[in-house]
Design an enzyme around this catalytic site. Structure first.
Site, PDB file in Angstrom:
ATOM      1  N   HIS A 126       0.886  -1.176   0.000  1.00 39.09           N
ATOM      2  CA  HIS A 126       0.000   0.000   0.000  1.00 39.09           C
ATOM      3  C   HIS A 126       0.923   1.225   0.000  1.00 39.09           C
ATOM      4  CE1 HIS A 126      -3.769   2.109   1.505  1.00 39.09           C
ATOM      5  NE2 HIS A 126      -2.859   2.963   1.923  1.00 39.09           N
TER       6      HIS A 126
ATOM      7  N   CYS B 212      -3.712  10.558   4.454  1.00 42.65           N
ATOM      8  CA  CYS B 212      -4.260  10.283   5.777  1.00 42.65           C
ATOM      9  C   CYS B 212      -4.208  11.574   6.579  1.00 42.65           C
ATOM     10  CB  CYS B 212      -3.473   9.181   6.469  1.00 42.65           C
ATOM     11  SG  CYS B 212      -4.020   8.907   8.160  1.00 42.65           S
TER      12      CYS B 212
ATOM     13  N   ASN C 159      -2.270   7.855  -2.826  1.00 46.54           N
ATOM     14  CA  ASN C 159      -1.736   6.522  -3.111  1.00 46.54           C
ATOM     15  C   ASN C 159      -1.213   6.515  -4.538  1.00 46.54           C
ATOM     16  OD1 ASN C 159      -4.144   6.000  -1.145  1.00 46.54           O
ATOM     17  ND2 ASN C 159      -2.793   4.248  -0.992  1.00 46.54           N
TER      18      ASN C 159
HETATM   19  P1  HMG Z   1     -11.931   7.086  20.495  1.00 46.91           P
HETATM   20  O1  HMG Z   1     -12.366   8.483  20.670  1.00 46.91           O
HETATM   21  O2  HMG Z   1     -10.733   6.603  21.254  1.00 46.91           O
HETATM   22  O3  HMG Z   1     -13.143   6.080  20.692  1.00 46.91           O
HETATM   23  O4  HMG Z   1     -11.663   6.856  18.951  1.00 46.91           O
HETATM   24  P2  HMG Z   1     -13.990   5.736  21.958  1.00 46.91           P
HETATM   25  O5  HMG Z   1     -14.173   4.247  21.891  1.00 46.91           O
HETATM   26  O6  HMG Z   1     -13.416   6.343  23.192  1.00 46.91           O
HETATM   27  O7  HMG Z   1     -15.388   6.451  21.631  1.00 46.91           O
HETATM   28  C1  HMG Z   1     -15.494   7.852  21.567  1.00 46.91           C
HETATM   29  C2  HMG Z   1     -16.719   8.209  20.752  1.00 46.91           C
HETATM   30  O8  HMG Z   1     -16.545   7.722  19.420  1.00 46.91           O
HETATM   31  C3  HMG Z   1     -18.020   7.565  21.263  1.00 46.91           C
HETATM   32  O9  HMG Z   1     -19.095   8.460  20.939  1.00 46.91           O
HETATM   33  C4  HMG Z   1     -18.157   6.361  20.388  1.00 46.91           C
HETATM   34  O10 HMG Z   1     -19.473   5.906  20.245  1.00 46.91           O
HETATM   35  C5  HMG Z   1     -17.641   6.886  19.070  1.00 46.91           C
HETATM   36  P3  HMG Z   1     -19.726   9.439  22.060  1.00 46.91           P
HETATM   37  O11 HMG Z   1     -20.140   8.537  23.170  1.00 46.91           O
HETATM   38  O12 HMG Z   1     -18.616  10.382  22.425  1.00 46.91           O
HETATM   39  O13 HMG Z   1     -20.839  10.117  21.314  1.00 46.91           O
HETATM   40  N1  HMG Z   1     -17.126   5.809  18.193  1.00 46.91           N
HETATM   41  C6  HMG Z   1     -17.599   5.540  16.977  1.00 46.91           C
HETATM   42  N2  HMG Z   1     -18.578   6.113  16.235  1.00 46.91           N
HETATM   43  C7  HMG Z   1     -18.799   5.580  15.030  1.00 46.91           C
HETATM   44  N3  HMG Z   1     -18.126   4.519  14.523  1.00 46.91           N
HETATM   45  C8  HMG Z   1     -17.155   3.931  15.231  1.00 46.91           C
HETATM   46  C9  HMG Z   1     -16.860   4.453  16.517  1.00 46.91           C
HETATM   47  N4  HMG Z   1     -15.984   4.094  17.474  1.00 46.91           N
HETATM   48  C10 HMG Z   1     -16.152   4.931  18.497  1.00 46.91           C
HETATM   49  N5  HMG Z   1     -16.479   2.894  14.732  1.00 46.91           N
HETATM   50  C11 HMG Z   1     -11.469   5.572  16.966  1.00 46.91           C
HETATM   51  C12 HMG Z   1     -11.183   5.631  18.447  1.00 46.91           C
HETATM   52  C13 HMG Z   1     -10.645   4.441  16.372  1.00 46.91           C
HETATM   53  C14 HMG Z   1     -12.947   5.304  16.741  1.00 46.91           C
HETATM   54  C15 HMG Z   1     -11.074   6.934  16.341  1.00 46.91           C
HETATM   55  O14 HMG Z   1      -9.739   7.174  16.681  1.00 46.91           O
HETATM   56  C16 HMG Z   1     -11.239   6.962  14.854  1.00 46.91           C
HETATM   57  O15 HMG Z   1     -12.351   6.975  14.327  1.00 46.91           O
HETATM   58  N6  HMG Z   1     -10.129   7.005  14.120  1.00 46.91           N
HETATM   59  C17 HMG Z   1     -10.220   6.979  12.672  1.00 46.91           C
HETATM   60  C18 HMG Z   1      -8.911   7.232  12.077  1.00 46.91           C
HETATM   61  C19 HMG Z   1      -8.976   7.042  10.591  1.00 46.91           C
HETATM   62  O16 HMG Z   1     -10.003   6.724  10.006  1.00 46.91           O
HETATM   63  N7  HMG Z   1      -7.822   7.275   9.962  1.00 46.91           N
HETATM   64  C20 HMG Z   1      -7.698   7.128   8.539  1.00 46.91           C
HETATM   65  C21 HMG Z   1      -7.727   5.688   8.114  1.00 46.91           C
HETATM   66  S1  HMG Z   1      -6.199   4.831   8.425  1.00 46.91           S
HETATM   67  C22 HMG Z   1      -5.238   5.169   7.026  1.00 46.91           C
HETATM   68  O17 HMG Z   1      -5.597   5.994   6.211  1.00 46.91           O
HETATM   69  C23 HMG Z   1      -3.994   4.371   6.802  1.00 46.91           C
HETATM   70  C24 HMG Z   1      -4.159   3.288   5.726  1.00 46.91           C
HETATM   71  O18 HMG Z   1      -4.595   3.840   4.491  1.00 46.91           O
HETATM   72  C25 HMG Z   1      -2.834   2.553   5.523  1.00 46.91           C
HETATM   73  C26 HMG Z   1      -1.667   3.506   5.281  1.00 46.91           C
HETATM   74  O19 HMG Z   1      -1.736   4.350   4.367  1.00 46.91           O
HETATM   75  O20 HMG Z   1      -0.707   3.379   6.029  1.00 46.91           O
HETATM   76  C27 HMG Z   1      -5.208   2.225   6.157  1.00 46.91           C
HETATM   77 MG    MG Z   2      -3.302   4.830   3.054  1.00 46.63          MG
END
Ligand code: HMG
Ligand code: MG
Length: 302
Positions: A211, A244, A253
């Site tokens: 990736h 990201c 990408n």
């Molecule tokens: P957190 O704040 O630590 O989660 O986030 P929490 O469990 O403490 O919950 C906090 C709040 O988030 C709560 O809501 C949960 O319900 C809600 P509240 O009670 O405050 O109203 N929540 C959610 N809501 C919807 N869907 C969910 C969810 N989980 C918790 N699944 C968490 C932890 C992982 C959720 C947060 O950090 C997050 O969403 N991160 C996303 C990061 C992301 O998407 N990054 C980009 C993708 S990775 C990437 O691009 C790399 C990749 O391409 C590979 C590469 O290039 O290397 C894959």
């Molecule tokens: Mg990526």
């Protein structure tokens, strides 16, 4: 003349444009345009399309309509419509929306893990356990990602041994393959070769995918090194969309069009219709009002 005796005969592309490509766009694409994008990619021959992500919409608002996208797409037979799921809540949303497969995502860098998913690497592995159990009960395959395999925006160089540990943990959890994320695109053919030499004897090339983000223009060269090592699963993004939000400087990408063109030149089948793919990329770029990052698409303009 390249001796392609050791290259895979067939390569499967994992199209990440609708997810990785759009998660970083400053002006979000309308849901109906995301649906058209996913359908266009399937019509162009892509057989694995990462269609959205079920993360916290407050963290990534661009993916807040993933439910709608999954529900509205006309599904083509034989196509996997996958989703990124960071935890059980994300997995449940993905199942409700009808995702055919999910991916969990970890990092080889502690700092990136904290910024991206708000927990340490070992906590992330624990968070994935209930996802794996639920997926196994539902008969859903889980892919794993490891970010920052060739460099971290916060920590700089990352040791191949750190990457190996996280890859092994994801495979032990039950992921069928791990995609190696060069999140900020700092890798070179030299560092990619060293990484793969460290991973493949233990993990095998058939459980690894690449990736590559293209920030330093090294992605195609790095993928070529991967092919030489026997890796046959490549992530790419139409029009080179992507990035990201938690990796400053991470550009898109590698463009799917550019990968398909290179594979055609190597005599490797990807099953993708390059002309149709170029049209999909041009169309999404005009809707986003952004420059197409595919060199092949630009070179083919009349
Ligand atoms: P957190 O704040 O630590 O989660 O986030 P929490 O469990 O403490 O919950 C906090 C709040 O988030 C709560 O809501 C949960 O319900 C809600 P509240 O009670 O405050 O109203 N929540 C959610 N809501 C919807 N869907 C969910 C969810 N989980 C918790 N699944 C968490 C932890 C992982 C959720 C947060 O950090 C997050 O969403 N991160 C996303 C990061 C992301 O998407 N990054 C980009 C993708 S990775 C990437 O691009 C790399 C990749 O391409 C590979 C590469 O290039 O290397 C894959
Ligand atoms: Mg990526």
């Amino acid at each position: 003349m390249i001796d392609n005796a050791h290259y895979p005969k067939k390569v499967s592309l994992v199209e990440v444009g609708p997810r990785d490509g759009l998660q970083n766009e400053s002006s979000p694409l309308a849901t109906q345009d995301k649906v058209a994008l996913v359908e266009g990619l399937a019509n162009a021959g892509l057989r694995y399309i990462e269609t959205g992500s079920f993360v916290n919409p407050r963290w990534i608002p661009q993916m807040a309509d993933s439910e709608d996208v999954f529900q509205r797409i006309a599904r083509a037979p034989g196509v996997t419509y996958a989703a990124l799921t960071p935890n059980l809540k994300g997995f449940e949303r993905a199942m409700e929306a009808g995702a055919s497969e999910v991916a969990v995502f970890a990092a080889a860098s502690e700092s990136f893990s904290q910024r991206n998913i708000n927990c340490s690497i070992s906590e992330s592995i624990e968070r994935f356990r209930p996802v794996m159990d639920a997926a196994s009960a539902a008969g859903i395959a889980v892919r794993g990602y490891v970010s920052c395999v060739l460099g971290c925006p916060y920590e700089g160089d990352i040791k191949p041994s750190a990457v190996l540990t996280v890859c092994q943990a994801l495979l032990d959890l039950g992921c069928y393959e791990v995609s190696l994320g060069d999140t900020i695109g700092t890798g070179t053919p030299g560092s990619m070769d060293a990484l793969l030499n460290a991973l493949i004897p233990t993990l095998g090339a058939d459980r690894l995918a690449l990736h590559c983000h293209n920030s330093y223009g090294q992605a195609l060269a790095n993928i070529l090194v991967g092919l030489q090592h026997g890796i046959a699963r490549i992530d790419s993004s139409v029009a080179g969309l992507g990035g990201c939000p938690y990796a400053t400087g991470a550009s898109g990408n590698v463009a799917s069009e550019d990968v398909v063109y290179m594979l055609e030149g190597l005599g490797i089948d990807s099953g993708v219709d390059l002309d149709a793919l170029v049209r999909v990329g041009e169309s999404v770029c005009s809707k986003l009002g952004r420059e197409n990052q595919s060199a092949v698409a630009k070179a083919r303009r009349k």
